[in-house]
Write a protein that holds these residues in place. Structure first.
Motif, PDB file in Angstrom:
ATOM      1  N   PHE A  22       0.655  -1.498  -0.271  1.00 24.56           N
ATOM      2  CA  PHE A  22      -0.076  -0.091   0.549  1.00 24.56           C
ATOM      3  C   PHE A  22       0.963   1.097  -0.532  1.00 24.56           C
ATOM      4  N   LEU A  23       1.396   0.676   0.516  1.00 25.70           N
ATOM      5  CA  LEU A  23       2.837   2.154   0.055  1.00 25.70           C
ATOM      6  C   LEU A  23       3.807   2.622  -0.430  1.00 25.70           C
ATOM      7  N   ARG A  24       4.004   1.409  -1.419  1.00 22.06           N
ATOM      8  CA  ARG A  24       5.081   1.504  -3.317  1.00 22.06           C
ATOM      9  C   ARG A  24       4.748   0.272  -4.108  1.00 22.06           C
ATOM     10  N   PRO A  25       5.399   1.851  -4.775  1.00 24.91           N
ATOM     11  CA  PRO A  25       5.853   2.850  -5.111  1.00 24.91           C
ATOM     12  C   PRO A  25       5.313   4.378  -4.762  1.00 24.91           C
ATOM     13  N   SER A  26       4.309   4.136  -4.608  1.00 30.44           N
ATOM     14  CA  SER A  26       3.584   5.510  -3.916  1.00 30.44           C
ATOM     15  C   SER A  26       2.340   5.267  -2.389  1.00 30.44           C
ATOM     16  N   ASP A  27       1.929   6.290  -2.205  1.00 29.76           N
ATOM     17  CA  ASP A  27       1.212   5.615  -0.810  1.00 29.76           C
ATOM     18  C   ASP A  27      -0.278   5.448  -0.982  1.00 29.76           C
ATOM     19  N   LYS A  28      -0.450   5.430  -2.529  1.00 29.30           N
ATOM     20  CA  LYS A  28      -2.035   6.607  -3.180  1.00 29.30           C
ATOM     21  C   LYS A  28      -2.706   4.739  -2.935  1.00 29.30           C
ATOM     22  N   PRO A  29      -2.387   3.628  -2.919  1.00 32.42           N
ATOM     23  CA  PRO A  29      -3.658   2.676  -2.221  1.00 32.42           C
ATOM     24  C   PRO A  29      -3.963   2.845  -0.613  1.00 32.42           C
ATOM     25  N   ALA A  30      -3.035   3.680   0.173  1.00 36.84           N
ATOM     26  CA  ALA A  30      -3.442   3.179   1.290  1.00 36.84           C
ATOM     27  C   ALA A  30      -4.093   5.019   1.268  1.00 36.84           C
ATOM     28  N   ARG A  31      -3.723   5.560   0.519  1.00 33.38           N
ATOM     29  CA  ARG A  31      -4.925   7.100   1.085  1.00 33.38           C
ATOM     30  C   ARG A  31      -6.422   6.452   0.516  1.00 33.38           C
ATOM     31  N   ILE A  32      -6.363   5.747  -0.939  1.00 33.93           N
ATOM     32  CA  ILE A  32      -7.407   5.588  -1.332  1.00 33.93           C
ATOM     33  C   ILE A  32      -8.374   4.670  -0.264  1.00 33.93           C
ATOM     34  N   LEU A  33      -7.377   3.660   0.205  1.00 34.84           N
ATOM     35  CA  LEU A  33      -8.114   2.639   1.389  1.00 34.84           C
ATOM     36  C   LEU A  33      -8.654   3.678   2.592  1.00 34.84           C
ATOM     37  N   GLN A  34      -7.954   4.228   2.890  1.00 36.08           N
ATOM     38  CA  GLN A  34      -7.741   4.515   3.932  1.00 36.08           C
ATOM     39  C   GLN A  34      -9.471   5.698   3.492  1.00 36.08           C
ATOM     40  N   ARG A  35      -9.991   6.776   2.643  1.00 37.96           N
ATOM     41  CA  ARG A  35     -11.125   7.218   1.950  1.00 37.96           C
ATOM     42  C   ARG A  35     -11.742   6.488   2.202  1.00 37.96           C
ATOM     43  N   VAL A  36     -11.958   5.125   1.713  1.00 40.95           N
ATOM     44  CA  VAL A  36     -12.785   3.870   1.379  1.00 40.95           C
ATOM     45  C   VAL A  36     -13.472   3.443   3.568  1.00 40.95           C
ATOM     46  N   LEU A  37     -12.339   3.499   3.601  1.00 41.61           N
ATOM     47  CA  LEU A  37     -12.725   3.158   5.157  1.00 41.61           C
ATOM     48  C   LEU A  37     -13.742   4.665   6.203  1.00 41.61           C
ATOM     49  N   ALA A  38     -13.598   5.455   5.484  1.00 40.36           N
ATOM     50  CA  ALA A  38     -13.185   6.868   6.522  1.00 40.36           C
ATOM     51  C   ALA A  38     -14.839   7.478   6.281  1.00 40.36           C
ATOM     52  N   SER A  39     -15.328   6.413   4.496  1.00 37.08           N
ATOM     53  CA  SER A  39     -16.643   7.499   3.450  1.00 37.08           C
ATOM     54  C   SER A  39     -17.523   6.375   4.489  1.00 37.08           C
ATOM     55  N   GLY A  40     -17.456   4.911   4.686  1.00 34.69           N
ATOM     56  CA  GLY A  40     -19.122   4.511   5.409  1.00 34.69           C
ATOM     57  C   GLY A  40     -19.246   3.781   4.201  1.00 34.69           C
ATOM     58  N   LEU A  41     -18.719   2.967   3.450  1.00 31.76           N
ATOM     59  CA  LEU A  41     -18.473   1.801   2.191  1.00 31.76           C
ATOM     60  C   LEU A  41     -18.766   0.758   2.867  1.00 31.76           C
ATOM     61  N   PRO A  42     -19.295  -0.099   2.077  1.00 30.16           N
ATOM     62  CA  PRO A  42     -19.907  -1.437   2.776  1.00 30.16           C
ATOM     63  C   PRO A  42     -18.256  -1.665   2.403  1.00 30.16           C
ATOM     64  N   GLY A  43     -18.282  -2.808   3.055  1.00 34.57           N
ATOM     65  CA  GLY A  43     -16.794  -3.344   4.174  1.00 34.57           C
ATOM     66  C   GLY A  43     -16.507  -4.598   2.546  1.00 34.57           C
ATOM     67  N   ARG A  44     -17.017  -4.647   1.737  1.00 39.83           N
ATOM     68  CA  ARG A  44     -16.683  -5.422   0.719  1.00 39.83           C
ATOM     69  C   ARG A  44     -15.754  -4.505  -0.253  1.00 39.83           C
ATOM     70  N   VAL A  45     -16.225  -3.335   0.246  1.00 40.18           N
ATOM     71  CA  VAL A  45     -15.733  -2.826  -1.327  1.00 40.18           C
ATOM     72  C   VAL A  45     -14.001  -2.153  -0.404  1.00 40.18           C
ATOM     73  N   PHE A  46     -14.451  -1.538   0.398  1.00 43.43           N
ATOM     74  CA  PHE A  46     -11.910  -1.949   1.265  1.00 43.43           C
ATOM     75  C   PHE A  46     -11.742  -3.164   1.030  1.00 43.43           C
ATOM     76  N   THR A  47     -12.058  -4.392   0.786  1.00 43.79           N
ATOM     77  CA  THR A  47     -12.099  -5.636   0.682  1.00 43.79           C
ATOM     78  C   THR A  47     -11.734  -5.530  -0.654  1.00 43.79           C
TER      79      THR A  47
END
Length: 268
Positions: free
Chosen positions: A73-98
């Protein structure tokens, strides 16, 4: 950078999956506390000091953060981590995060990526009811002979890796373990929200409209190009994307300015 299935590139398989399969809850806890500007060493020490991974030892904590979380999630950039963090904060269904977690994890592990596309989904489409370790062991044997494994793994290691990969597919929802060791294949359908976010992520990574529906990442969910077009078309303008078709030419018009805005729109 997204992973491609370019046959010109020799894809090497490793035992990286043994460090952690899905780790969905652990990843969730780490992302809830992760800060984009915090050095990895500082984050690792904080994870240990605050017990974010429960009673894990310092060695295990370092292993999880540096050899599982960071590569995924942090290499080569941290964009995956930032996307997943945003999904978590959004309240979208858990399967979207997974689903998105799975995409990012598979991109960093060619063994998981290739097995899912080449073995799991063909078995699912054939109506195979269960999946045990045998297909993975055969897959690893073939990989040894065609150079995807530098050295042949022992039977013990191969079985352990097979169980880890199947465990990840179970964690994502592709398999259901009804009794210990018996994993039933699930008729899985990617969520609309996950499909929209993946499409936008590919778009922001530079994938053109003409290539987007043919991108191999969709194969991780067993989706053909025509199925991708139909799914994105059904999502609709009110949820972020307009699909225009003229024969075999497909054009996407995004009515959001960023993937972050898309996540917010999908969560409304």
């Amino acid at each position: 950078m997204t992973m491609t299935m370019d046959k010109e590139v020799q894809r090497k398989y490793s035992t990286a999956i043994s460090k952690g399969a899905g780790m969905i809850e652990e990843t969730r806890r780490l992302l809830e506390q992760w800060r984009p500007d915090e050095p990895l060493d500082d984050f690792t020490r904080r994870v240990q000091a605050e017990g974010l991974l429960g009673n894990s030892t310092a060695y295990r904590t370092r292993d999880v953060v540096r050899r599982v979380f960071a590569p995924r999630f942090l290499r080569p950039s941290d964009k995956p981590a930032r996307i997943l963090q945003r999904v978590l904060a959004s309240g979208l269904p858990g399967r979207v995060f997974t689903e998105l977690l799975f995409v990012f994890a598979a991109r960093q592990d060619p063994l998981v990526y290739d097995f899912t596309i080449r073995e799991y989904w063909p078995a699912a489409r054939r109506g195979r009811p269960v999946m045990d370790t045998d297909p993975m062991l055969s897959f690893l044997s073939e990989a040894h002979y065609d150079g995807r494994l530098d050295n042949q793994w022992s039977e013990k290691v191969s079985v352990r890796i097979a169980r880890c990969v199947l465990g990840l597919l179970r964690d994502v929802g592709f398999l259901r373990e009804v009794v210990r060791g018996r994993r039933e294949i699930v008729n899985y359908r990617m969520s609309d929200e996950g499909a929209a976010i993946l499409a936008r992520e590919l778009n922001e990574a530079g994938v053109t409209d003409s290539s987007l529906c043919n991108h191999p990442d969709w194969g991780l969910f067993g989706m053909t190009p025509s199925e991708v077009v139909e799914r994105l078309d059904a999502i609709g303008e009110h949820r972020g994307v307009i699909v225009q078709r003229a024969g075999s030419v497909v054009h996407f018009t995004w009515v959001v300015k960023s993937i972050e805005e898309l996540i917010d729109v999908l969560a409304r």
